[in-house]
Write a protein that holds these residues in place. Sequence first.
Motif, PDB file in Angstrom:
ATOM      1  N   ASP A  57      49.167  18.202  59.864  1.00  0.00           N
ATOM      2  CA  ASP A  57      48.084  18.854  60.605  1.00  0.00           C
ATOM      3  C   ASP A  57      48.005  18.306  62.031  1.00  0.00           C
ATOM      4  O   ASP A  57      47.809  19.071  62.988  1.00  0.00           O
ATOM      5  CB  ASP A  57      46.740  18.635  59.909  1.00  0.00           C
ATOM      6  CG  ASP A  57      46.633  19.377  58.583  1.00  0.00           C
ATOM      7  OD1 ASP A  57      47.471  20.277  58.331  1.00  0.00           O
ATOM      8  OD2 ASP A  57      45.729  19.049  57.788  1.00  0.00           O
ATOM      9  N   GLU A  60      50.925  19.659  64.138  1.00  0.00           N
ATOM     10  CA  GLU A  60      50.707  21.068  64.467  1.00  0.00           C
ATOM     11  C   GLU A  60      49.657  21.220  65.567  1.00  0.00           C
ATOM     12  O   GLU A  60      49.838  21.997  66.513  1.00  0.00           O
ATOM     13  CB  GLU A  60      50.278  21.833  63.223  1.00  0.00           C
ATOM     14  CG  GLU A  60      50.105  23.325  63.467  1.00  0.00           C
ATOM     15  CD  GLU A  60      49.799  24.072  62.177  1.00  0.00           C
ATOM     16  OE1 GLU A  60      50.295  25.203  62.032  1.00  0.00           O
ATOM     17  OE2 GLU A  60      49.077  23.531  61.317  1.00  0.00           O
ATOM     18  N   ARG A  61      48.563  20.484  65.460  1.00  0.00           N
ATOM     19  CA  ARG A  61      47.518  20.565  66.479  1.00  0.00           C
ATOM     20  C   ARG A  61      48.025  20.053  67.816  1.00  0.00           C
ATOM     21  O   ARG A  61      47.677  20.606  68.876  1.00  0.00           O
ATOM     22  CB  ARG A  61      46.293  19.769  66.040  1.00  0.00           C
ATOM     23  CG  ARG A  61      45.529  20.392  64.877  1.00  0.00           C
ATOM     24  CD  ARG A  61      44.319  19.567  64.502  1.00  0.00           C
ATOM     25  NE  ARG A  61      43.352  19.521  65.590  1.00  0.00           N
ATOM     26  CZ  ARG A  61      42.303  18.701  65.620  1.00  0.00           C
ATOM     27  NH1 ARG A  61      42.106  17.850  64.613  1.00  0.00           N
ATOM     28  NH2 ARG A  61      41.474  18.709  66.637  1.00  0.00           N
ATOM     29  N   ASP A  64      50.207  22.792  69.360  1.00  0.00           N
ATOM     30  CA  ASP A  64      49.368  23.889  69.856  1.00  0.00           C
ATOM     31  C   ASP A  64      48.622  23.484  71.119  1.00  0.00           C
ATOM     32  O   ASP A  64      48.521  24.272  72.075  1.00  0.00           O
ATOM     33  CB  ASP A  64      48.371  24.324  68.785  1.00  0.00           C
ATOM     34  CG  ASP A  64      49.035  25.008  67.599  1.00  0.00           C
ATOM     35  OD1 ASP A  64      50.205  25.438  67.737  1.00  0.00           O
ATOM     36  OD2 ASP A  64      48.390  25.098  66.537  1.00  0.00           O
TER      37      ASP A  64
END
Length: 213
Positions: A57, A60-61, A64
Amino acid sequence: MELLKKKTQAERICRDFGRDFRAIPVVQAKFDSRPLPDEALCALLWEYKDRGKKGYDLTERFFDLFQSLFSTKSEFVIWGPKRAGQDVQAKSIWPDYPNDSRPLDFVISNKDKSRIYAVGLARYDGDRGGAQEDDRTGGYKNCADEVLAYADSRGLPVKILFVNDGPGLLLGTMWEDYSRIEERDPKRIKVLTLRMIPERLTADWLTSGMENA
């Protein structure tokens, strides 16, 4: 528990701790005598059901956030395993890199990957402390020293990024250790949490030194 995960240490583990091991038949007998349902064992196994998910997580953050932050600067791309997947090996970027097994979580480069601006690691720290804390920060220091030594030997202005988040950072000593890693060479090393990225990760920092490369 952490030590037992290292298969390469099996011989040393047996030598140092083997006198305390139980014979396999004894372990099997004790296991068979446990109650069903085995609530204690279930609790231990449940702790690991989402193992790694928070780390995925975080990565991924970070991807992004980076893409959003630099959306108007087309010279920057970030690549690597956004969630689960094989790490980028430093040797796949630099064929003459001296360590065949230096894994990286992400690489920041130009679009055709001909210019590497930064490489780094992203980790979620849950409740690490003690020996685990020392292992993480020590691993970061070794990674930074190794990559920057190679960069110096080739005249490469590459930077190192360590992205960390999680409640483990509330351990004051751990954050101090991370800070000291950055303080060794702040022009080329940054340690960031997700909230720090918009303010501290800049195009000027990524490209500094590139004009002479």
